[in-house]
Scaffold this motif. Sequence first.
Motif, PDB file in Angstrom:
ATOM      1  N   GLU A  42       1.046  -0.876   0.162  1.00  9.33           N
ATOM      2  CA  GLU A  42       0.123   0.144   0.636  1.00  9.33           C
ATOM      3  C   GLU A  42       0.939   1.012  -0.179  1.00  9.33           C
ATOM      4  O   GLU A  42       0.239   2.227  -0.241  1.00  9.33           O
ATOM      5  CB  GLU A  42      -0.695   0.323   1.369  1.00  9.33           C
ATOM      6  CG  GLU A  42      -2.004  -1.191   1.441  1.00  9.33           C
ATOM      7  CD  GLU A  42      -3.310  -1.010  -0.143  1.00  9.33           C
ATOM      8  OE1 GLU A  42      -3.375   0.675   0.599  1.00  9.33           O
ATOM      9  OE2 GLU A  42      -3.445  -1.684  -0.527  1.00  9.33           O
ATOM     10  N   SER A  43       2.006   1.783   0.553  1.00  8.63           N
ATOM     11  CA  SER A  43       3.203   2.653   0.737  1.00  8.63           C
ATOM     12  C   SER A  43       3.899   2.242  -0.660  1.00  8.63           C
ATOM     13  O   SER A  43       4.545   3.287  -0.958  1.00  8.63           O
ATOM     14  CB  SER A  43       3.588   2.526   2.010  1.00  8.63           C
ATOM     15  OG  SER A  43       3.376   2.221   3.411  1.00  8.63           O
ATOM     16  N   THR A  44       4.103   0.973  -0.831  1.00  6.65           N
ATOM     17  CA  THR A  44       5.259   0.919  -1.702  1.00  6.65           C
ATOM     18  C   THR A  44       4.916   0.818  -3.110  1.00  6.65           C
ATOM     19  O   THR A  44       5.624   1.680  -4.324  1.00  6.65           O
ATOM     20  CB  THR A  44       6.299  -0.095  -1.997  1.00  6.65           C
ATOM     21  OG1 THR A  44       5.405  -1.829  -1.627  1.00  6.65           O
ATOM     22  CG2 THR A  44       7.322  -0.256  -0.111  1.00  6.65           C
ATOM     23  N   HIS A  45       3.338   0.955  -3.738  1.00  6.52           N
ATOM     24  CA  HIS A  45       3.260   0.112  -4.994  1.00  6.52           C
ATOM     25  C   HIS A  45       3.510  -0.212  -6.302  1.00  6.52           C
ATOM     26  O   HIS A  45       3.804   0.527  -7.462  1.00  6.52           O
ATOM     27  CB  HIS A  45       2.781   2.521  -4.933  1.00  6.52           C
ATOM     28  CG  HIS A  45       2.044   2.947  -4.128  1.00  6.52           C
ATOM     29  ND1 HIS A  45       0.722   3.215  -4.720  1.00  6.52           N
ATOM     30  CD2 HIS A  45       2.333   4.444  -3.211  1.00  6.52           C
ATOM     31  CE1 HIS A  45       0.409   3.642  -2.959  1.00  6.52           C
ATOM     32  NE2 HIS A  45       1.944   4.645  -2.820  1.00  6.52           N
ATOM     33  N   ASP A  46       4.035  -1.266  -5.627  1.00  6.40           N
ATOM     34  CA  ASP A  46       5.047  -2.253  -6.543  1.00  6.40           C
ATOM     35  C   ASP A  46       3.764  -2.511  -7.278  1.00  6.40           C
ATOM     36  O   ASP A  46       2.622  -3.043  -7.263  1.00  6.40           O
ATOM     37  CB  ASP A  46       6.120  -3.234  -6.025  1.00  6.40           C
ATOM     38  CG  ASP A  46       6.238  -2.247  -5.206  1.00  6.40           C
ATOM     39  OD1 ASP A  46       7.060  -1.779  -5.948  1.00  6.40           O
ATOM     40  OD2 ASP A  46       6.413  -3.222  -3.309  1.00  6.40           O
TER      41      ASP A  46
END
Length: 498
Positions: A299-303
């Motif tokens: 949700e934070s790294t958006h991989d």
Amino acid sequence: MIDSRTVGITKYQAFCALLAAIGSFNFGWNIGSVNIPGDVLQNCVTGEKYYGRFPSCIGVSSGTVWGIIVGCYALGALAGAIISNPLIDRKGYKFVLTWFALLNVVGALLLSLTTSVAQFIIGRIAVGIAAGAANSALSTYVSDITTPRGRNVLGGAVQFACNLGIMVDNACALGLAPPPRWRILFSLTGVFGLINFGLFPFASESPKWLISKGRYDEARESLTKFRKGADIEDEFDEMVTADKMNKERTDDVNVWQVIKGDTPDNLRHQLMCVSALMFFQQLCGINAVIFYSTQIINESTHDNPADIPTLAQILTFVISLVALVFTFLGMVLGAFFGRRVLLMFSHGTMAIFSAIMVAGSVKEITGLVVTMVFLFNCFFNLGAGPLPWTSAGEITPRYAMTAVSAIGTGIGYIFTFVIGVIFPPMQAAWDNYTFFFFMAWNIVAVVFVFLFIPETKDRRIEDTVRVHSCGIHFVVGKKWKVEAVKDKDAPPHQAIEA
């Protein structure tokens, strides 16, 4: 020759605990097995195709259904704990730890050859039953074969083995998550089950269990192995005397008798403490991290989840590796700090990390969120992770130990299932504020431990039972303190004996 009651951990104790812990290793393996490959299995991120008759994914459109798939493992573990309780009493620890391991083979075949959601769920339940039986047996087996000083370190065997399983699984998943290799990942749990089945017969049965069955010669031989180089006579006589006194009062009691209070001692306080510790272990939020850390971090790294291994998946492995180190550190700290201190410190720090995780999510500070997930998992393993597993073996009498342990672990598995199912919709509804829910429960846990959990470090089980078998009560004050075992013949820092 030193008194066997004062020795630390002998090599043979460590060997038998290691063999018994293979089942808990498998427990951790299967907890972590759906984390990294989750997007592949659930969302078919690498595309839908067939390898012969086997699909590349199982495809689950509903987050709630996926939560059930993740959580049904805990329902299997609950069934395993319930089924194994009377079998331990009748057949012994060796029987349960050896034969239940074969269910991992059945589960591995179902999981690795799965073609449908239903088959995958049945496979998860099968390996869950094996894990529940193994954890229920291991926690009381370790309590039986160790002295109070030995329990300070080996008491964390369940959590250490579990985290080792999670870490090794995550390491393997980095290379085995893409289809069709994830089928190999799920098949390996059967290999570990066969290793468990082949090796555990070389371990000795619990001397206390043997004494309870009147097999005194075998019990003496077993205790001699566990206390190599020490004089076992006084400890053996104590075990025999305690067993006779228990039998004069009652036979081993079952789960229903403990719940009704149909026991010679008033075990309400012990039952409440064991149940609550296992409840807080799940409601602290750890299984949200273990089951869904890849999604939380993503949700934070958006991989792109199809680019395996993603940064979130790599970080999930690193988290499990660091958590293993902290689990070992927690086992070491258990020899120096009291159970109450470690539990309150663990839950208190997790409450703080939960709040900071929410702040990092709201402000979209990726590094802060990832760091808090790291610290949350690590500090869980200093107290809230290992200590609830040992609680039944440290505060309940022998005749009720397996029953109380089964109740506690059953509660733990029920709420493992609950968290597995509700976390995806809860995260969808609350978004960045989800971990406020777990922060609140960690604060409640700190207060509960302070008021109700007795200190058991270096205490004899019999002394703790005598003092606290008087109904539910606060434990703050000198009246409730139990004198620690005096180690006159062995220095406290000496962890391993000959």
